[in-house]
Design a protein around this motif. Structure first.
Motif, PDB file in Angstrom:
ATOM      1  N   GLN A  11       0.823  -1.215   0.000  1.00 56.83           N
ATOM      2  CA  GLN A  11       0.000   0.000   0.000  1.00 56.83           C
ATOM      3  C   GLN A  11       0.854   1.261   0.000  1.00 56.83           C
ATOM      4  OE1 GLN A  11      -3.913  -0.048   2.382  1.00 56.83           O
ATOM      5  NE2 GLN A  11      -2.669  -1.598   3.430  1.00 56.83           N
ATOM      6  N   LEU A  12       2.115   1.138   0.399  1.00 54.73           N
ATOM      7  CA  LEU A  12       2.998   2.298   0.355  1.00 54.73           C
ATOM      8  C   LEU A  12       3.075   2.901  -1.048  1.00 54.73           C
ATOM      9  CD1 LEU A  12       5.950   1.178   2.662  1.00 54.73           C
ATOM     10  CD2 LEU A  12       4.400   3.106   3.053  1.00 54.73           C
ATOM     11  N   GLU A  13       2.900   2.065  -2.064  1.00 50.36           N
ATOM     12  CA  GLU A  13       2.791   2.582  -3.428  1.00 50.36           C
ATOM     13  C   GLU A  13       1.362   2.550  -3.928  1.00 50.36           C
ATOM     14  OE1 GLU A  13       4.734   2.172  -7.906  1.00 50.36           O
ATOM     15  OE2 GLU A  13       5.486   0.925  -6.277  1.00 50.36           O
ATOM     16  N   GLY A  14       0.604   1.577  -3.469  1.00 47.36           N
ATOM     17  CA  GLY A  14      -0.747   1.395  -3.976  1.00 47.36           C
ATOM     18  C   GLY A  14      -1.739   2.449  -3.540  1.00 47.36           C
ATOM     19  N   SER A  15      -1.421   3.190  -2.474  1.00 48.87           N
ATOM     20  CA  SER A  15      -2.340   4.217  -1.996  1.00 48.87           C
ATOM     21  C   SER A  15      -1.550   5.431  -1.506  1.00 48.87           C
ATOM     22  CB  SER A  15      -3.210   3.690  -0.851  1.00 48.87           C
ATOM     23  OG  SER A  15      -3.940   4.739  -0.233  1.00 48.87           O
ATOM     24  N   LYS A  16      -1.706   6.547  -2.214  1.00 47.93           N
ATOM     25  CA  LYS A  16      -1.030   7.788  -1.796  1.00 47.93           C
ATOM     26  C   LYS A  16      -1.534   8.225  -0.419  1.00 47.93           C
ATOM     27  CE  LYS A  16       0.772   8.282  -5.987  1.00 47.93           C
ATOM     28  NZ  LYS A  16       0.060   7.220  -6.704  1.00 47.93           N
ATOM     29  N   ARG A  17      -2.832   8.022  -0.183  1.00 46.04           N
ATOM     30  CA  ARG A  17      -3.412   8.432   1.094  1.00 46.04           C
ATOM     31  C   ARG A  17      -2.826   7.614   2.239  1.00 46.04           C
ATOM     32  NH1 ARG A  17      -9.857   9.490   2.027  1.00 46.04           N
ATOM     33  NH2 ARG A  17      -9.680  10.555   4.042  1.00 46.04           N
ATOM     34  N   PHE A  18      -2.661   6.309   2.014  1.00 44.24           N
ATOM     35  CA  PHE A  18      -2.072   5.456   3.040  1.00 44.24           C
ATOM     36  C   PHE A  18      -0.689   5.967   3.430  1.00 44.24           C
ATOM     37  CE2 PHE A  18       0.822   2.016   4.160  1.00 44.24           C
ATOM     38  CZ  PHE A  18       0.128   1.328   5.133  1.00 44.24           C
ATOM     39  N   THR A  19       0.136   6.278   2.444  1.00 49.72           N
ATOM     40  CA  THR A  19       1.496   6.730   2.730  1.00 49.72           C
ATOM     41  C   THR A  19       1.496   8.086   3.420  1.00 49.72           C
ATOM     42  OG1 THR A  19       2.411   5.466   0.893  1.00 49.72           O
ATOM     43  CG2 THR A  19       3.706   7.333   1.672  1.00 49.72           C
ATOM     44  N   VAL A  28      -0.410  23.573  -6.602  1.00 51.97           N
ATOM     45  CA  VAL A  28      -0.661  22.376  -5.808  1.00 51.97           C
ATOM     46  C   VAL A  28      -0.411  21.150  -6.678  1.00 51.97           C
ATOM     47  CG1 VAL A  28      -2.357  23.448  -4.278  1.00 51.97           C
ATOM     48  CG2 VAL A  28      -3.112  22.370  -6.412  1.00 51.97           C
ATOM     49  N   VAL A  29      -0.271  20.012  -6.025  1.00 54.02           N
ATOM     50  CA  VAL A  29      -0.116  18.749  -6.740  1.00 54.02           C
ATOM     51  C   VAL A  29      -1.365  17.915  -6.490  1.00 54.02           C
ATOM     52  CG1 VAL A  29       1.282  16.674  -7.044  1.00 54.02           C
ATOM     53  CG2 VAL A  29       2.382  18.841  -6.442  1.00 54.02           C
ATOM     54  N   ILE A  30      -1.991  17.455  -7.566  1.00 50.69           N
ATOM     55  CA  ILE A  30      -3.190  16.623  -7.493  1.00 50.69           C
ATOM     56  C   ILE A  30      -2.785  15.196  -7.843  1.00 50.69           C
ATOM     57  CG2 ILE A  30      -5.569  16.335  -8.239  1.00 50.69           C
ATOM     58  CD1 ILE A  30      -5.040  19.110  -7.106  1.00 50.69           C
ATOM     59  N   LYS A  31      -3.095  14.238  -6.956  1.00 46.87           N
ATOM     60  CA  LYS A  31      -2.700  12.856  -7.182  1.00 46.87           C
ATOM     61  C   LYS A  31      -3.903  11.923  -7.050  1.00 46.87           C
ATOM     62  CE  LYS A  31       2.022  13.355  -5.373  1.00 46.87           C
ATOM     63  NZ  LYS A  31       3.011  12.849  -4.373  1.00 46.87           N
ATOM     64  N   ALA A  39      -0.339   4.013 -13.517  1.00 38.66           N
ATOM     65  CA  ALA A  39       0.707   3.853 -14.535  1.00 38.66           C
ATOM     66  C   ALA A  39       1.476   5.150 -14.758  1.00 38.66           C
ATOM     67  CB  ALA A  39       0.099   3.370 -15.849  1.00 38.66           C
ATOM     68  N   GLY A  40       1.706   5.890 -13.669  1.00 40.81           N
ATOM     69  CA  GLY A  40       2.497   7.120 -13.759  1.00 40.81           C
ATOM     70  C   GLY A  40       1.751   8.301 -14.332  1.00 40.81           C
ATOM     71  N   LYS A  41       0.439   8.170 -14.583  1.00 41.51           N
ATOM     72  CA  LYS A  41      -0.311   9.241 -15.236  1.00 41.51           C
ATOM     73  C   LYS A  41      -1.278   9.947 -14.298  1.00 41.51           C
ATOM     74  CE  LYS A  41      -0.097   6.866 -19.696  1.00 41.51           C
ATOM     75  NZ  LYS A  41      -0.879   6.275 -20.811  1.00 41.51           N
ATOM     76  N   GLY A  42      -1.304   9.593 -13.030  1.00 41.00           N
ATOM     77  CA  GLY A  42      -2.301  10.143 -12.126  1.00 41.00           C
ATOM     78  C   GLY A  42      -1.839  11.314 -11.292  1.00 41.00           C
ATOM     79  N   VAL A  43      -0.782  12.007 -11.728  1.00 40.66           N
ATOM     80  CA  VAL A  43      -0.248  13.133 -10.963  1.00 40.66           C
ATOM     81  C   VAL A  43      -0.223  14.366 -11.848  1.00 40.66           C
ATOM     82  CG1 VAL A  43       1.742  14.047  -9.709  1.00 40.66           C
ATOM     83  CG2 VAL A  43       1.174  11.607  -9.551  1.00 40.66           C
ATOM     84  N   ALA A  65      -8.259   3.939  -9.559  1.00 44.01           N
ATOM     85  CA  ALA A  65      -7.165   4.680  -8.924  1.00 44.01           C
ATOM     86  C   ALA A  65      -7.579   6.098  -8.546  1.00 44.01           C
ATOM     87  CB  ALA A  65      -5.954   4.732  -9.849  1.00 44.01           C
ATOM     88  N   GLY A  66      -8.546   6.669  -9.284  1.00 45.61           N
ATOM     89  CA  GLY A  66      -8.975   8.032  -9.024  1.00 45.61           C
ATOM     90  C   GLY A  66     -10.185   8.144  -8.116  1.00 45.61           C
ATOM     91  N   ALA A  67     -10.563   7.076  -7.448  1.00 47.03           N
ATOM     92  CA  ALA A  67     -11.727   7.109  -6.565  1.00 47.03           C
ATOM     93  C   ALA A  67     -11.493   8.013  -5.362  1.00 47.03           C
ATOM     94  CB  ALA A  67     -12.084   5.703  -6.093  1.00 47.03           C
ATOM     95  N   GLN A  68     -10.240   8.194  -4.987  1.00 41.98           N
ATOM     96  CA  GLN A  68      -9.845   9.160  -3.965  1.00 41.98           C
ATOM     97  C   GLN A  68      -8.742  10.040  -4.549  1.00 41.98           C
ATOM     98  OE1 GLN A  68      -8.668   7.246  -0.317  1.00 41.98           O
ATOM     99  NE2 GLN A  68     -10.743   6.605   0.184  1.00 41.98           N
ATOM    100  N   VAL A  69      -8.635  11.229  -4.007  1.00 42.75           N
ATOM    101  CA  VAL A  69      -7.653  12.193  -4.498  1.00 42.75           C
ATOM    102  C   VAL A  69      -6.897  12.791  -3.324  1.00 42.75           C
ATOM    103  CG1 VAL A  69      -7.424  14.518  -5.479  1.00 42.75           C
ATOM    104  CG2 VAL A  69      -8.786  12.813  -6.654  1.00 42.75           C
ATOM    105  N   VAL A  70      -5.595  12.948  -3.515  1.00 39.63           N
ATOM    106  CA  VAL A  70      -4.753  13.640  -2.538  1.00 39.63           C
ATOM    107  C   VAL A  70      -4.319  14.972  -3.144  1.00 39.63           C
ATOM    108  CG1 VAL A  70      -2.540  13.609  -1.319  1.00 39.63           C
ATOM    109  CG2 VAL A  70      -3.932  11.536  -1.424  1.00 39.63           C
ATOM    110  N   ILE A  71      -4.504  16.036  -2.384  1.00 37.08           N
ATOM    111  CA  ILE A  71      -4.040  17.364  -2.792  1.00 37.08           C
ATOM    112  C   ILE A  71      -2.937  17.775  -1.831  1.00 37.08           C
ATOM    113  CG2 ILE A  71      -4.660  19.780  -3.165  1.00 37.08           C
ATOM    114  CD1 ILE A  71      -7.506  18.897  -3.671  1.00 37.08           C
TER     115      ILE A  71
END
Length: 439
Positions: A98-106, A140-143, A149-153, A177-183
């Motif tokens: 999950q450290l890579e699989g979820s930005k929110r988790f990390t 800001v950075v939207i993730k 696949a490297g395209k969600g940032v 992958a876009g069901a949640q968003v980190v700003i």
């Protein structure tokens, strides 16, 4: 010892190339592999998403170790399936991945463990994310939260760009992958890549690298999976590596163990080196691509015993040594990448380039058809060279590139430019990088 390597990119070719030099290796299998890996191992047609097929193959061939190259199978739980079957695997569990699989988790883990990273907020709806934008300074950075696949940032400099990035995530552009968003805040500084091997408790730091994400010279154009890399990077001095270990890597490993999800495998920290020190941008749970290519070129030790020690919880017994030279890799990609591109063009001259001293050409998006080498992907080749300096490695790599005849391809001509400029200007390094595996 029999090893099964999962993956088909230049990262896997580089790992396979390093593993193939081990005196304890008796057979290397690659699934699905590529034409480069076919020269050093046996490629097998396994569905890497079909865990039953992989487990059955490992049992039938009495595989001693599975090395998982890409992140998607790890995030999906391949490591768990192999461990449950009693098969040794180098790579984290689904929970640890999950450290890579979820930005929110990390991000949440960083907040709990006091790991320095950009200030952030996470959202489940576009409406909430849009409302938050009004309270946050730009850029800001939207993730997208998950694997994209490297395209969600997206780095958004205007309100319009930020809202468009949020809408892209929640409209399904990146699937689940876009069901949640980190700003998060946009960090300022110089990016670097730091790697460590972990056995759940012990951490063995590797050497650092720097890659180039933008498609074109001068760090312009769209973001890609990486157009080149080099190691060592002067920005990562011994003191900076020590800070990364003390402030980022070690606290992460301890936090994962405290959650009863110990991390085992290679941990790749994408960093921003700011005026205030290192900040974590993101974690990856596998070797980088193209960073793996330069790390494997510099590796002096036998890779296989180190991976085995990590799997068996014996990493405290392992040591690793590195060549002092600089390694630099240039990615040759199909014209149009990372957008739409055509497949099927012929590539000539790879043997000539690979025949140069201190040069290796690692395959990614290639296939063989009727004795011809054909481009079958976006990033196609990683031309990698060693040199006593960045300038020398740069010159050797580009000499090798010039020997490859591929009109349908393109590449950046300025890989390593930051440290080429520093060498030319005679700028002192932050300190001579250690080459004994201690940072």
């Amino acid at each position: 010892m029999k090893v099964l390597l999962i993956g088909s990119g230049a990262r896997e070719h580089a790992l396979g190339w390093a593993l193939s030099k081990s005196p304890v290796l008796t057979q290397l299998y690659c699934a699905p592999g590529n034409p480069g890996l076919a020269e050093i191992g046996e490629c097998v047609a396994l569905d890497v998403d079909g865990y039953e097929d992989i487990v059955a193959f490992c049992r039938e061939e009495t595989i001693d170790l599975v090395v998982v190259g890409p992140e998607a199978p790890l995030v999906a739980g391949l490591g768990d399936a192999l461990e449950a079957a009693g098969i040794r695997v180098f790579g984290p569990s689904k929970a640890a991945a999950q450290l890579e699989g979820s930005k929110r988790f990390t991000k949440d883990l960083c907040a709990e463990a006091g790991i320095p990273t950009a200030d952030y907020a996470a959202f489940d709806t576009a409406e909430a994310a849009r409302a938050h934008l009004k309270e946050r300074a730009l850029p800001v950075v939207i993730k997208a939260d998950g694997l994209a696949a490297g395209k969600g940032v997206a780095v958004a400099k205007t309100q319009h760009e930020a809202e468009a990035a949020i809408d892209a995530c929640f409209s399904g552009a990146f699937g689940q992958a876009g069901a949640q968003v980190v700003i998060e805040d946009c960090l300022q500084g110089e990016e670097a890549s730091f790697f460590a091997i972990v056995d759940g408790e012990t951490v063995l730091p590797l050497v650092a690298a720097q890659d180039h994400k933008r498609a074109f010279d001068g760090d312009t154009g769209p973001n890609t999976g990486g157009m080149g890399a080099y190691s060592p990077a002067k920005i990562m001095s011994p003191a900076m590596c020590d800070r990364v270990m003390d402030e980022i890597i070690t606290p992460t490993v301890k936090a994962m163990a405290a959650r009863a999800t110990p991390y085992r495998g290679v941990l790749y920290a994408g960093l921003m080196i700011t005026a205030d020190g290192p900040r974590l941008i993101e974690y990856n749970v596998r070797f980088g691509d193209p960073e793996a290519q330069v790390l494997m070129m510099r590796l002096q030790s036998d890779l296989l015993p180190v991976l085995l020690a990590a799997c068996d919880g014996r990493l405290h017994e392992a040591d690793i040594a590195w060549r002092a030279e600089t390694a630099l890799t240039v990615v040759m990609a199909t014209r149009g990448y990372p957008g739409a591109y055509e497949k099927g063009s012929e590539i000539r001259g790879v043997e000539d380039a690979a025949g140069m001293a201190d040069v290796e050409v690692f395959h990614a998006g290639t296939k063989r058809e009727g004795g011809k080498l054909i481009a079958s992907g976006g990033r196609v080749l990683s031309v990698t060279a060693l040199g006593k300096t960045v300038r020398e490695a740069h010159a050797r790599a580009y000499e090798a590139v010039s020997r490859i005849d591929w009109p349908a391809g393109f590449y950046r001509q300025d890989i390593g430019w930051r440290d080429v400029v520093r060498e030319t200007a005679g700028e002192p390094a932050n300190g001579k990088e250690r080459v004994d595996g201690q940072g």
